[in-house]
Design a protein around this motif. Sequence first.
Motif, PDB file in Angstrom:
ATOM      1  N   GLU A  49      37.428  55.114  35.336  1.00 32.42           N
ATOM      2  CA  GLU A  49      37.236  54.531  34.019  1.00 32.42           C
ATOM      3  C   GLU A  49      36.277  53.231  33.468  1.00 32.42           C
ATOM      4  N   ILE A  50      37.220  52.647  34.455  1.00 32.76           N
ATOM      5  CA  ILE A  50      36.555  51.088  33.947  1.00 32.76           C
ATOM      6  C   ILE A  50      35.738  50.785  34.893  1.00 32.76           C
ATOM      7  N   GLU A  51      34.457  50.037  34.744  1.00 38.02           N
ATOM      8  CA  GLU A  51      33.082  49.739  34.735  1.00 38.02           C
ATOM      9  C   GLU A  51      33.200  48.396  35.322  1.00 38.02           C
ATOM     10  N   LEU A  52      32.716  47.986  36.401  1.00 42.32           N
ATOM     11  CA  LEU A  52      33.192  46.655  37.098  1.00 42.32           C
ATOM     12  C   LEU A  52      31.305  46.270  37.573  1.00 42.32           C
ATOM     13  N   VAL A  53      30.756  45.373  37.469  1.00 46.23           N
ATOM     14  CA  VAL A  53      29.688  44.545  38.101  1.00 46.23           C
ATOM     15  C   VAL A  53      30.347  43.679  39.043  1.00 46.23           C
ATOM     16  N   PRO A  54      29.441  44.020  39.825  1.00 47.34           N
ATOM     17  CA  PRO A  54      29.738  43.489  41.237  1.00 47.34           C
ATOM     18  C   PRO A  54      29.015  42.104  41.688  1.00 47.34           C
ATOM     19  N   ARG A  55      29.182  40.789  42.594  1.00 45.70           N
ATOM     20  CA  ARG A  55      28.406  39.990  42.492  1.00 45.70           C
ATOM     21  C   ARG A  55      27.256  40.337  42.892  1.00 45.70           C
ATOM     22  N   ARG A  56      25.695  39.721  42.397  1.00 46.22           N
ATOM     23  CA  ARG A  56      25.088  39.307  42.890  1.00 46.22           C
ATOM     24  C   ARG A  56      25.011  38.843  44.472  1.00 46.22           C
ATOM     25  N   TYR A  57      24.940  39.307  45.149  1.00 46.85           N
ATOM     26  CA  TYR A  57      24.711  39.320  46.618  1.00 46.85           C
ATOM     27  C   TYR A  57      23.644  39.067  46.815  1.00 46.85           C
ATOM     28  N   ASN A 107      32.766  40.455  34.133  1.00 52.68           N
ATOM     29  CA  ASN A 107      31.691  41.509  34.431  1.00 52.68           C
ATOM     30  C   ASN A 107      30.789  40.145  33.878  1.00 52.68           C
ATOM     31  N   LEU A 108      31.045  39.635  32.393  1.00 53.90           N
ATOM     32  CA  LEU A 108      29.873  39.045  32.728  1.00 53.90           C
ATOM     33  C   LEU A 108      29.449  37.723  33.606  1.00 53.90           C
ATOM     34  N   SER A 109      30.647  36.582  33.895  1.00 57.44           N
ATOM     35  CA  SER A 109      30.177  36.354  35.154  1.00 57.44           C
ATOM     36  C   SER A 109      29.858  36.906  36.008  1.00 57.44           C
ATOM     37  N   GLU A 110      30.070  37.614  36.690  1.00 59.25           N
ATOM     38  CA  GLU A 110      29.205  38.167  37.710  1.00 59.25           C
ATOM     39  C   GLU A 110      27.290  38.433  37.061  1.00 59.25           C
ATOM     40  N   GLN A 111      27.802  38.817  35.952  1.00 55.73           N
ATOM     41  CA  GLN A 111      26.397  39.271  35.868  1.00 55.73           C
ATOM     42  C   GLN A 111      25.258  38.261  36.096  1.00 55.73           C
ATOM     43  N   PHE A 112      26.286  37.310  34.811  1.00 54.18           N
ATOM     44  CA  PHE A 112      25.241  35.701  34.489  1.00 54.18           C
ATOM     45  C   PHE A 112      25.566  34.713  35.696  1.00 54.18           C
ATOM     46  N   ARG A 113      26.610  34.674  36.525  1.00 54.72           N
ATOM     47  CA  ARG A 113      26.889  33.834  37.315  1.00 54.72           C
ATOM     48  C   ARG A 113      27.324  32.558  36.774  1.00 54.72           C
TER      49      ARG A 113
END
Lengths: 401, 351, 111
Positions: free
Chosen positions: A211-219, A180-186
């Motif tokens: 129940e798992i929250e995922l951050v999708p890639r910032r396309y 999630n952090l890697s996606e959020q901050f690229r």
Amino acid sequence: MVSAGWVERIKESSSEAKVLPGILRPGAYFFNGDEAAAEGAIAANGRFFAAYPITPATEIAERCAARFPECGGMFIQMEDELAAMNCILGAAWAGAKALTSTSGPGFSLMMENLGLGIMLETPVVLANVQRAGPSTGLPTSVGQQDMMQARWGSHGDYEIIALCPDSPQECFDLMIRAFNLSEQFRTPVLLMSDETIGHMTEKVIIPPAEEIELVPRRYTRAAPGDYWPYVPDEDLVPPMARAGTGYRYHVTGLTHDHRGYPDLDAEGQHQLLWRLKNKILQNQKKILSFEMARMDDAEVCLLAYGCSSRVARSVMELARERGIRAGLLRLITVWPFPDDLVRDVAGRVKAIIVPEINLGQIVREVERAARGRTKVVSVPHAGGGLHTEPAVLQVIEEALR
Amino acid sequence: MNPETPKKGTDGGDELPGSDGHPMDRILRMDRMPHIWCPGCGLGTTVSCFALAVNECGIDYDKLCVVSGIGCTGRAAGYLRLDGYHTTHGRAIPFATGLHLANPDLKVVVISGDGDLSAIGGNHLIHAARRNLNLVVICVNNFIYGMTGGQVAPTTPEGMKATTSPFGCLEHPFNLPYLASSSGATLVARWTTLDVRQMVNTFKKAFMKKGFSFIEVISPCPELYMRRNKLGDGLAMMKRFQSDRLVKHGADPKEADLGATGKILVGEFVNLDRSTYADAYFRMVSQLAEAKSVRKEEAKPGGKSPAQAGAKAPEAVGEPKAKPRPAEGDREGRGPEKKAAGTPAVATSPP
Amino acid sequence: MDSGYPEKLTMQMDGTPQAESPQFWRKPIDEGKAPKLVGVVLMIPERCKGCGWCVEFCPRKVLVISERFNIKGYHYPRVAKPEECVDCRLCERLCPEFAIYLKRSPAQGGS
Ligand SMILES: Cc1ncc(C[n+]2csc(CCOP(=O)(O)OP(=O)(O)O)c2C)c(N)n1
Ligand code: SF4
Ligand code: SF4
Ligand code: SF4
């Protein structure tokens, strides 16, 4: 012969906020830390693994080799760690959520292209199950000696995110958080596990997928003609474009401008380097995570991370039994270092005791952050085993004397 | 704003659009021109042939990715208006591997130098060939390390001077087509920068090929290799190509050794077909899926008797305990000695 | 369309004023001639770095090095015998600077 829907599924791994099929049924499992990390990767929609075997991280790769094919993921064992690291960078640009795992010697080889990942702003996860070094060192025994390498190991200046699990459950949880952090901050994110945690088997609860929250890639939502790869959003993170979708961008490991074109002067370097640094530092609050135990009335703080925090926790109880008001500050996010938190704690206690399985790495950061407000005592260990409780207790007693 | 994103798709070779500029401008990043390459360097010619091949073979621009390492040749990715990745020294092939395996619909082309691909990246080259990854590797061999100022390379002919072999190179150079073919490449060719028509044709073939293609392009480096060895300018090297090259399709790559003088064997040496890594992987995936559905059938009451379901996929077995996850606070005070005490959980290691 | 450079150029190094760049040589094709393949050689002189490959390897010796310099100080080629060009496009492929290209003569059904 690409199997039907393959490319679509790989794309979904990064573009979807929901957990894709492949995650284990919810429930309690017995996993060691490495297996739990592998399952965490699958739960986080990790669908591309480039591996090179190394003890004590091999089990992550082995489990992914068996699990990824049935989850719509790709697994490949590369010729070395240089290749493994590069391979996941390429996969991430093609739309996959990608990871690799290694330990000390391989971590050194991955350093070169960890830098490329940072420079290209590529979301990937690298798990380092630390063993004792230098060199081949103790292949099958614990160390926490790559903590500074994690921070400074690739050449040049940069910020990095590193998380330290203290149990198999946390290997699972933090693997998801790392993605999630890697996606959020690229940016590449390091999961800094260690041999003790990696090889320790415990109950791991797999929660229900919803129940798992995922951050999708910032396309990017820009049209191909309007897109440049390094025009940042307000939080300094630029949206990404997947290979093969018509954007036809150029990216380079050279210092570059917002277009991704080389910009080889001091001004260009200044702009880029500060943005790369600030996109992490400005958002540090979102990245920071820690656990405090019995710190309310503590006169002495045990500051630890990873496997050493398990020893620190029982030392804390022992100390309390002897009437010493000890507390525990367990760092989960070690990089970026929580300066403010440590400074605050330093103002409240008579001493901070830092047991770690190295000859004193994170203790330097603690000293720096404490700025002389309290006594900071290192409890070094050369590796190959954990601290004994009496040894740490003795240090506490001496520090308070 | 992105200056002019060219229209999608392909344009046939011969019919050029109106006189609105060089036909290759559509696929080149003209906002980055002029390029950094020296006068009389063959790198521009190689890129020109690449661009022509792309234009002519009808490949979708959007599905074509170029990956380069570091070096003079490594700059090629930056001049093509395609998805382009300028990576680190020697690492173009593993980066391309990731792109390709995560999206096998892409055509991924690596353009890099001889030092990049055969010295620092030599291990990646042989393994990519062995795995038969569906990649095109264009290796520009200028007999020297160009970008860093003319040091000896694994391709420098014996006796030739470079800044780090001031008294002549002591080593035997790589025969790159032989290296690639013995490692398992399925299309292996060599051309000089004079063989532009053949180069374009081989590039086109490689773009359509399924499997690992390795194309060596022998190119003049007048500024460093030739000047130091008093070989004249780029034109002189091109004239040497004209007189010394020997076209021999299907020749044994073993015979393709290169010296400072003498014949330069060129041609398409190898063109064969073999299962690629991606093919094998997807075959395995579908076999696993089949085996799984067979097992499910059998598990049903009255299902078939156990078949020889070969590949076993690991599965979560046993009773899932839908316990709530312990909150952070619950875990406080838990010591290592208490770990997982009496948890009735079930092992789920892969079989 | 942005050719990237050299819009600033208005003067040749030798002082000859030069028309707006890119500048093309375009000779009318003699349609009465034999029905061989004929190409129109187009040149963007500012891009040329004077390697001479196009001149040397043109099978019909259509091109010669011109007396003029371009802005970079290189002698770029000039079309000396336009009627000889057989549209083989060797020059177009060889040129490392993307400075020379062909357009098929309208007489050949080109655009
Ligand atoms: C890890 C690493 N080592 C060394 C270098 C310095 N370096 C840059 S380019 C190059 C050699 C390039 O030679 P080649 O691949 O033959 O390409 P050419 O420049 O000749 O086209 C070297 C050694 C580097 N960039 N990275
Ligand atoms: S140094 Fe050599 S290889 Fe590099 S651009 Fe110049 S001529 Fe070409
Ligand atoms: S197309 Fe062929 S004949 Fe015409 S000028 Fe170019 S090289 Fe010469
Ligand atoms: S080949 Fe190109 S760069 Fe060389 S002389 Fe001809 S036009 Fe100029």
